[in-house]
Design an enzyme around this catalytic site. Structure first.
Site, PDB file in Angstrom:
ATOM      1  N   SER A  62       0.819  -1.308   0.166  1.00  0.00           N
ATOM      2  CA  SER A  62       0.003  -0.119   0.137  1.00  0.00           C
ATOM      3  C   SER A  62       0.912   1.443   0.050  1.00  0.00           C
ATOM      4  O   SER A  62       1.966   0.950   0.405  1.00  0.00           O
ATOM      5  CB  SER A  62      -0.659   0.077   1.234  1.00  0.00           C
ATOM      6  OG  SER A  62      -1.508   1.376   1.591  1.00  0.00           O
ATOM      7  N   TYR A  68      -1.291  -1.128  10.698  1.00  0.00           N
ATOM      8  CA  TYR A  68      -1.462  -1.357   9.062  1.00  0.00           C
ATOM      9  C   TYR A  68      -0.511  -0.839   8.319  1.00  0.00           C
ATOM     10  O   TYR A  68       0.264  -1.460   7.435  1.00  0.00           O
ATOM     11  CB  TYR A  68      -2.803  -0.722   8.576  1.00  0.00           C
ATOM     12  CG  TYR A  68      -3.135  -1.085   7.131  1.00  0.00           C
ATOM     13  CD1 TYR A  68      -3.457  -1.897   6.791  1.00  0.00           C
ATOM     14  CD2 TYR A  68      -2.793   0.115   6.169  1.00  0.00           C
ATOM     15  CE1 TYR A  68      -3.776  -2.440   5.584  1.00  0.00           C
ATOM     16  CE2 TYR A  68      -3.216  -0.031   4.890  1.00  0.00           C
ATOM     17  CZ  TYR A  68      -3.720  -1.472   4.448  1.00  0.00           C
ATOM     18  OH  TYR A  68      -3.935  -1.711   3.065  1.00  0.00           O
TER      19      TYR A  68
HETATM   20  N1  LIG Z   1      -8.766  -0.942  -0.780  1.00  0.00           N
HETATM   21  C1  LIG Z   1      -7.708  -0.198  -0.652  1.00  0.00           C
HETATM   22  O1  LIG Z   1      -8.012   1.332  -0.930  1.00  0.00           O
HETATM   23  C2  LIG Z   1      -6.541  -0.752  -0.323  1.00  0.00           C
HETATM   24  C3  LIG Z   1      -5.385   0.204  -0.683  1.00  0.00           C
HETATM   25  C4  LIG Z   1      -4.031  -0.128  -0.279  1.00  0.00           C
HETATM   26  C5  LIG Z   1      -3.853  -1.549  -0.160  1.00  0.00           C
HETATM   27  N2  LIG Z   1      -4.952  -2.440  -0.122  1.00  0.00           N
HETATM   28  C6  LIG Z   1      -4.884  -3.821   0.214  1.00  0.00           C
HETATM   29  O2  LIG Z   1      -5.372  -4.608  -0.688  1.00  0.00           O
HETATM   30  C7  LIG Z   1      -5.448  -5.954  -0.394  1.00  0.00           C
HETATM   31  C8  LIG Z   1      -7.082  -6.249  -0.585  1.00  0.00           C
HETATM   32  O3  LIG Z   1      -7.834  -5.397   0.251  1.00  0.00           O
HETATM   33  P1  LIG Z   1      -9.311  -4.934  -0.059  1.00  0.00           P
HETATM   34  O4  LIG Z   1      -9.378  -3.405  -0.292  1.00  0.00           O
HETATM   35  O5  LIG Z   1      -9.877  -5.628  -1.370  1.00  0.00           O
HETATM   36  O6  LIG Z   1     -10.393  -5.392   1.112  1.00  0.00           O
HETATM   37  P2  LIG Z   1     -11.144  -6.617   1.408  1.00  0.00           P
HETATM   38  O7  LIG Z   1     -12.169  -6.547   0.232  1.00  0.00           O
HETATM   39  O8  LIG Z   1     -11.400  -6.614   2.818  1.00  0.00           O
HETATM   40  O9  LIG Z   1     -10.291  -7.839   0.838  1.00  0.00           O
HETATM   41  C9  LIG Z   1      -9.586  -8.573   1.766  1.00  0.00           C
HETATM   42  C10 LIG Z   1      -9.416 -10.114   1.290  1.00  0.00           C
HETATM   43  O10 LIG Z   1      -8.356 -10.932   2.113  1.00  0.00           O
HETATM   44  C11 LIG Z   1      -8.883 -11.936   2.634  1.00  0.00           C
HETATM   45  N3  LIG Z   1      -8.592 -12.117   3.878  1.00  0.00           N
HETATM   46  C12 LIG Z   1      -8.395 -11.324   4.979  1.00  0.00           C
HETATM   47  N4  LIG Z   1      -7.763 -12.286   6.245  1.00  0.00           N
HETATM   48  C13 LIG Z   1      -7.429 -13.527   5.663  1.00  0.00           C
HETATM   49  C14 LIG Z   1      -7.202 -14.505   5.955  1.00  0.00           C
HETATM   50  N5  LIG Z   1      -6.522 -14.695   7.397  1.00  0.00           N
HETATM   51  N6  LIG Z   1      -6.616 -15.597   5.317  1.00  0.00           N
HETATM   52  C15 LIG Z   1      -7.215 -15.533   3.886  1.00  0.00           C
HETATM   53  N7  LIG Z   1      -7.572 -14.528   3.560  1.00  0.00           N
HETATM   54  C16 LIG Z   1      -7.739 -13.308   4.220  1.00  0.00           C
HETATM   55  C17 LIG Z   1     -10.348 -11.881   2.917  1.00  0.00           C
HETATM   56  O11 LIG Z   1     -11.293 -12.867   2.737  1.00  0.00           O
HETATM   57  P3  LIG Z   1     -11.672 -13.686   3.851  1.00  0.00           P
HETATM   58  O12 LIG Z   1     -12.393 -12.724   4.859  1.00  0.00           O
HETATM   59  O13 LIG Z   1     -12.795 -14.597   3.374  1.00  0.00           O
HETATM   60  O14 LIG Z   1     -10.881 -14.647   4.548  1.00  0.00           O
HETATM   61  C18 LIG Z   1     -10.509 -10.829   1.557  1.00  0.00           C
HETATM   62  O15 LIG Z   1     -10.782 -11.517   0.554  1.00  0.00           O
HETATM   63  C19 LIG Z   1      -5.196  -5.843   1.233  1.00  0.00           C
HETATM   64  O16 LIG Z   1      -4.020  -6.490   1.255  1.00  0.00           O
HETATM   65  C20 LIG Z   1      -5.200  -4.560   1.494  1.00  0.00           C
HETATM   66  O17 LIG Z   1      -4.271  -4.242   2.720  1.00  0.00           O
HETATM   67  C21 LIG Z   1      -6.440  -1.955  -0.257  1.00  0.00           C
END
Ligand SMILES: NC(=O)c1ccc[n+]([C@@H]2O[C@H](COP(=O)([O-])OP(=O)(O)OC[C@H]3O[C@@H](n4cnc5c(N)ncnc54)[C@H](OP(=O)(O)O)[C@@H]3O)[C@@H](O)[C@H]2O)c1
Length: 252
Positions: A141, A154
């Site tokens: 990120s 985070y």
């Molecule tokens: N959205 C943003 O603005 C943003 C910005 C920068 C970086 N990111 C990064 O992008 C990635 C995806 O995030 P998102 O925004 O798409 O959020 P999200 O919709 O909450 O997705 C998170 C994913 O991670 C999975 N997950 C969480 N804990 C897990 C575990 N212990 N084992 C296996 N899977 C797990 C969740 O699935 P389950 O709950 O089904 O396990 C879900 O599929 C993350 O690494 C986040 O930090 C997001």
């Protein structure tokens, strides 16, 4: 026969694919014809997404369980052939303020975000090294560029992922494995839907998935978007701390 819209990867493994960025990039790659293996904990969500494609397969697992991920990789490679590309996107954010530390939230965030990527890497990398081929990517990120007041656990986890990628890139390249680091700004997903602070230049997940795929095709080391927020943060991080810290305190 490949054309400009056919990706160079036959089999892609995506963690964190039950929602958000992982789901959208999984759908976009499956639409382009890749075999897509998807992992997360919520099996029902994974199954509902995979039901839309005849070449998307679910491998539910918790990324903090290193042994489970080794089993997942062995199964998916046996069933669908070598994994050509990984996108390690499983991630979570458990908050803690600087004055009232919530130690459990530091542990959970670091375990999922940092050890989750490391466990997945450990499961797939020996296979890629043996073939001297493959492309690994993980999602950190822009919050890892420098400390921001919003969420210390985070930010620390994402800084670790950036540092890990910088450390590993050269040696992996010599061994025939490409490494890409994906640093998104704010993208509309279930993770950011709960945020109460302003999210400048918020992107839609479909657009973010396209940026990720375009950067991966070019084998870029860093894939980052949206450019406006990225450059603001990159420039701020060039400043000395006596300037950086008061500015960052005021704007975020
Ligand atoms: N959205 C943003 O603005 C943003 C910005 C920068 C970086 N990111 C990064 O992008 C990635 C995806 O995030 P998102 O925004 O798409 O959020 P999200 O919709 O909450 O997705 C998170 C994913 O991670 C999975 N997950 C969480 N804990 C897990 C575990 N212990 N084992 C296996 N899977 C797990 C969740 O699935 P389950 O709950 O089904 O396990 C879900 O599929 C993350 O690494 C986040 O930090 C997001």
């Amino acid at each position: 026969m490949s054309n400009s819209s056919t990706p160079p990867w036959k089999h892609v493994w995506i963690t964190g694919a039950s929602s958000g960025l992982g789901e959208h990039v999984a759908r976009a790659l499956a639409k382009r014809g890749c075999i897509v293996s998807i992992t997360a904990r919520r099996e029902e969500q994974l199954a509902a997404i995979a039901a839309d494609f005849d070449h998307m397969f679910i491998y539910p697992a918790d990324v903090t369980d290193a042994e489970a991920l080794k089993l997942v990789v062995a199964q998916m490679e046996e069933q669908h052939g070598p994994v050509d590309l990984t996108i390690f996107g499983a991630g979570a954010s458990f908050s803690s303020s600087a004055t009232e530390l919530e130690i459990g939230n530091f542990a959970k965030t670091l375990d999922i975000n940092v050890m989750g990527v490391t466990n997945a890497l450990d499961a797939v990398l020996p296979h890629m090294l043996a073939r001297r081929a493959g492309h690994i990517s993980w999602i950190a990120s822009v919050a890892g560029y420098g400390g921001l007041p919003i969420s210390p656990p985070y930010g620390a986890s994402k800084a670790a992922l950036i540092n890990m990628a910088e450390s590993m890139h050269g040696k992996l390249k010599q061994s025939g494995v490409t490494l890409s680091l994906i640093n998104p700004g704010f993208v509309r997903t279930p993770m950011t839907d709960v945020n109460t602070f302003p999210m400048p230049f918020l992107m839609e997940p479909e657009a973010a998935a396209e940026k990720m795929i375009a950067g991966l095709r070019r084998k870029k080391f860093e894939i980052t978007f949206p450019w406006q927020l990225v450059w603001i943060l990159k420039v701020l991080n060039l400043l000395p701390y006596w300037l950086y810290l008061p500015i960052i305190r005021r704007v975020i």
